[in-house]
Design a protein around this motif. Sequence first.
Motif, PDB file in Angstrom:
ATOM      1  N   THR A  56      -3.626   8.439 -18.985  1.00 38.79           N
ATOM      2  CA  THR A  56      -4.130   7.108 -18.656  1.00 38.79           C
ATOM      3  C   THR A  56      -3.805   6.053 -19.699  1.00 38.79           C
ATOM      4  O   THR A  56      -3.676   4.884 -19.381  1.00 38.79           O
ATOM      5  N   ILE A  93       3.512   3.337  -9.303  1.00 35.85           N
ATOM      6  CA  ILE A  93       2.664   3.528 -10.481  1.00 35.85           C
ATOM      7  C   ILE A  93       2.901   4.900 -11.109  1.00 35.85           C
ATOM      8  O   ILE A  93       3.031   5.024 -12.325  1.00 35.85           O
ATOM      9  N   VAL A  94       3.002   5.930 -10.283  1.00 29.93           N
ATOM     10  CA  VAL A  94       3.274   7.264 -10.833  1.00 29.93           C
ATOM     11  C   VAL A  94       4.633   7.279 -11.526  1.00 29.93           C
ATOM     12  O   VAL A  94       4.797   7.842 -12.604  1.00 29.93           O
ATOM     13  N   LEU A 115       0.827  -1.207   0.000  1.00 24.52           N
ATOM     14  CA  LEU A 115       0.000   0.000   0.000  1.00 24.52           C
ATOM     15  C   LEU A 115       0.860   1.255   0.000  1.00 24.52           C
ATOM     16  O   LEU A 115       0.542   2.243  -0.647  1.00 24.52           O
ATOM     17  N   TYR A 133       3.892   1.641  -1.189  1.00 27.13           N
ATOM     18  CA  TYR A 133       4.726   1.875  -2.372  1.00 27.13           C
ATOM     19  C   TYR A 133       3.950   1.896  -3.680  1.00 27.13           C
ATOM     20  O   TYR A 133       4.378   2.547  -4.636  1.00 27.13           O
ATOM     21  N   MET A 152       3.884  14.221 -13.345  1.00 22.08           N
ATOM     22  CA  MET A 152       4.310  12.908 -12.864  1.00 22.08           C
ATOM     23  C   MET A 152       5.819  12.761 -13.000  1.00 22.08           C
ATOM     24  O   MET A 152       6.465  12.144 -12.146  1.00 22.08           O
ATOM     25  N   PRO A 185       1.204   3.310  -5.021  1.00 23.20           N
ATOM     26  CA  PRO A 185       0.899   4.558  -5.736  1.00 23.20           C
ATOM     27  C   PRO A 185       2.150   5.247  -6.275  1.00 23.20           C
ATOM     28  O   PRO A 185       2.149   5.770  -7.396  1.00 23.20           O
ATOM     29  N   LEU A 186       3.233   5.218  -5.480  1.00 19.99           N
ATOM     30  CA  LEU A 186       4.467   5.894  -5.906  1.00 19.99           C
ATOM     31  C   LEU A 186       5.064   5.202  -7.125  1.00 19.99           C
ATOM     32  O   LEU A 186       5.504   5.852  -8.084  1.00 19.99           O
ATOM     33  N   TYR A 199       4.247   5.561 -14.881  1.00 21.02           N
ATOM     34  CA  TYR A 199       3.504   6.373 -15.852  1.00 21.02           C
ATOM     35  C   TYR A 199       4.245   7.646 -16.257  1.00 21.02           C
ATOM     36  O   TYR A 199       3.908   8.272 -17.252  1.00 21.02           O
TER      37      TYR A 199
END
Lengths: 269, 307
Positions: free
Chosen positions: A43, A30-31, A23, A25, A241, A27-28, A34
Amino acid sequence: MARKPDLRRFPGFLPLTLLCIFLLYAPLIIVAIYSFNNSASITIWGGVSLRWYEDVFWGPESDKFKQAAINSFVIAVAAATTATVIATMAATAMLRSGSFRGKGASFALINLPLMVPEIVTAVATLIFFSAIGFSTGLLTILVAHIVFCIPFAYLPIAARMQGIEEVYEQAAQDLYATRWQAFRLILLPLMTPGILSGFLLAFIISLDDFIITNFVKGAGVETLPTAIFGAVKQGIKPNIMAISTLLLAVSILFVTLSYFAGRIGQNRK
Amino acid sequence: MAGGIGSGPGKSARTYAGFGVPLILPAWLVIGIFLVVPIGIMLVYSFLTKEFRGGVVWEFSLAAYDQFFFDRGLFGDDPPQIEWTYILIFWRSIWQAGLATLLSLLIGFPTAWFIATRPASTRTIWLFLITVPYWVNLLIRTISMKFLIRDNGPLNTWLLEAGLISEPIHLINTWVAVQLGLFYSYLPFMVLPIYAAVERYNFALSEAAADLYASRFVTLTQIILPVVKPGIIAGCILVFVPSLGSFLAPDLLGGAKNFMIGSLIDEQFKGAAGNWPFGAAAAMILLSMVMLVLIFYARSQSRREET
């Protein structure tokens, strides 16, 4: 006799730990992934490219971000340096100077910036500068940052000083070193890892601050976080990003450095 | 002057005795002038009259607190009724911060326990993994969460592709998103103090309980939890207090409908509202609530030390 089950283990704790780290790591990561997306849409995946990093450094908004980065860096260096000096002096007072008037209150005062909610500090600082008629700008940001950097610099410095026995300085004084010489030639070199660690943590905290900076920055002055926040208000764009990933990398680098600085010489006992 | 060879490390001579005050003075001055005095001025401002477009008129007034608690109609001459708007914003902040604390505790305690029971060599690595996000820019972490849970963001895309959902889950600008943001922001704050408490836990207690036929669950609830309680309380405070005054999570993830105290205060200074005394009053109320929590905590700590 049958071996007793391991009392340290609880079923399910390992999966929960892995979930916790996932949890923290996901989001970080994924950014970060991307930010290498070769697509104008944030997206739809369009393959790997560095185009948004190019955009950050040479694109239409690059001047804004460069200026903000310079401001952030200058403030972080100045605030962390000042806070480290103040925190080192304070730690020497608290741990090496015996008792003095106001010692009990001093500990609470040093930690006060950690206890007051950031938004309250932000409001109070803005009102203060407005009340004394001081116009907001880089200087007000710097002053506000020094205040909340002090406890972060203090913690590793005091922890390190606590671990250094006073006999070294006493030996120096027995050999006719003055107090200043004992401090400069004995305590300070032994303190270096702690001071470095404190400086680096204060540096990251200053670099990261958004709420207080946003209140005291004044019109037209931006640091990286306030510039990023301003841009995000109009929606997350791919260049945000990329710049977030860069800042992320800087934070991780400095924490790692601070971690290793704190460990230097800790193994010899 | 110095201790001489005979004085061991225990009986220190305090090398810089007498220099305590000059050494601590810079810290006192900086924090005193730029934090304590400003909070005092903020208290004064909360009792002044507002000037339109920000700032104050130096005229005593209770209008800020009155506006917070009472509704006197559009022209201010109706009989006062309780104004629920701001009380509800505070109430939402309290329960969202409370829920964030509970969620962090449910996942933070097992994590802290697991890490503290690793061998020393791998323990530092686990601990490092938990610490790194703590130092990553909160703004960037909140933006990451916003990106992840957008209607057409990665989370919804994957869930759709995996066939787990038939239409995107709408999370952004709901209280659930704010909740996720708070939980995500302050989770490491929960793990670290509990870890410190578990590390000092004496496992002979667990063995004694097991020898007396206590089940695992009984050992956990009757022995372990009471012993590591100080760490749990510290973790809860470290999550609850910043969640309560949080600004980024409600602002970026909650939108205009999910105001928390932080967004309400921000609005008075940065936003359209432009009411400094009211913002100062709201900040004072928030600060008082936090100080109450901290005093309560300090009391319980000192009681513990006495017994």
